[in-house]
Design a protein around this motif. Sequence first.
Motif: not given
Length: 145
Positions: A36-41, A62-65, A76-78, A97-99
């Motif tokens: 949670f935190g950075s990726h809001r939907i 696109k392979e990162d998602l 969603l993951s990646g 964010f990274f990771g």
Amino acid sequence: MALIPFEPFRNMDGWKRDFDRMFNDFPAFFRGEQQFGSHRIDVHETDSEVVATCDLPGLEKKEDLQIDVQGTTLTLSGSINRANDVKEEHMHQRERFFGRFQRSVGLPSPVDEEGVKATYRNGVLEIRMRKLQPPPKKQIDIEFH
């Protein structure tokens, strides 16, 4: 003798910065990914589809998602990879964010898992999912005596 005004909270900004850096998304530390935190939907629906929009800056390919839809759950993951060109001791604030990340949200109605279309443009991911049409209600014949 010169008087110096007493400012008890003068150093609090530095403490807050250090505290935020140490405990930023603390539960995600144990999983190795951000929950949670950075990726809001944002999720909304029209008459025929459910639309999810998510800010995902920094994706390079696109392979990162990965997008999964099961029933009324969108996942969603990646991973987001950023070059770390600044030494940690020189960093004063880190908010980007990274990771690895993973995020799941509930959908307002069942969707057709085969009819999912995703578009990534300018750091924004838009996912359009066709709603499943409920089966028509069947009239039950009653034997009346």
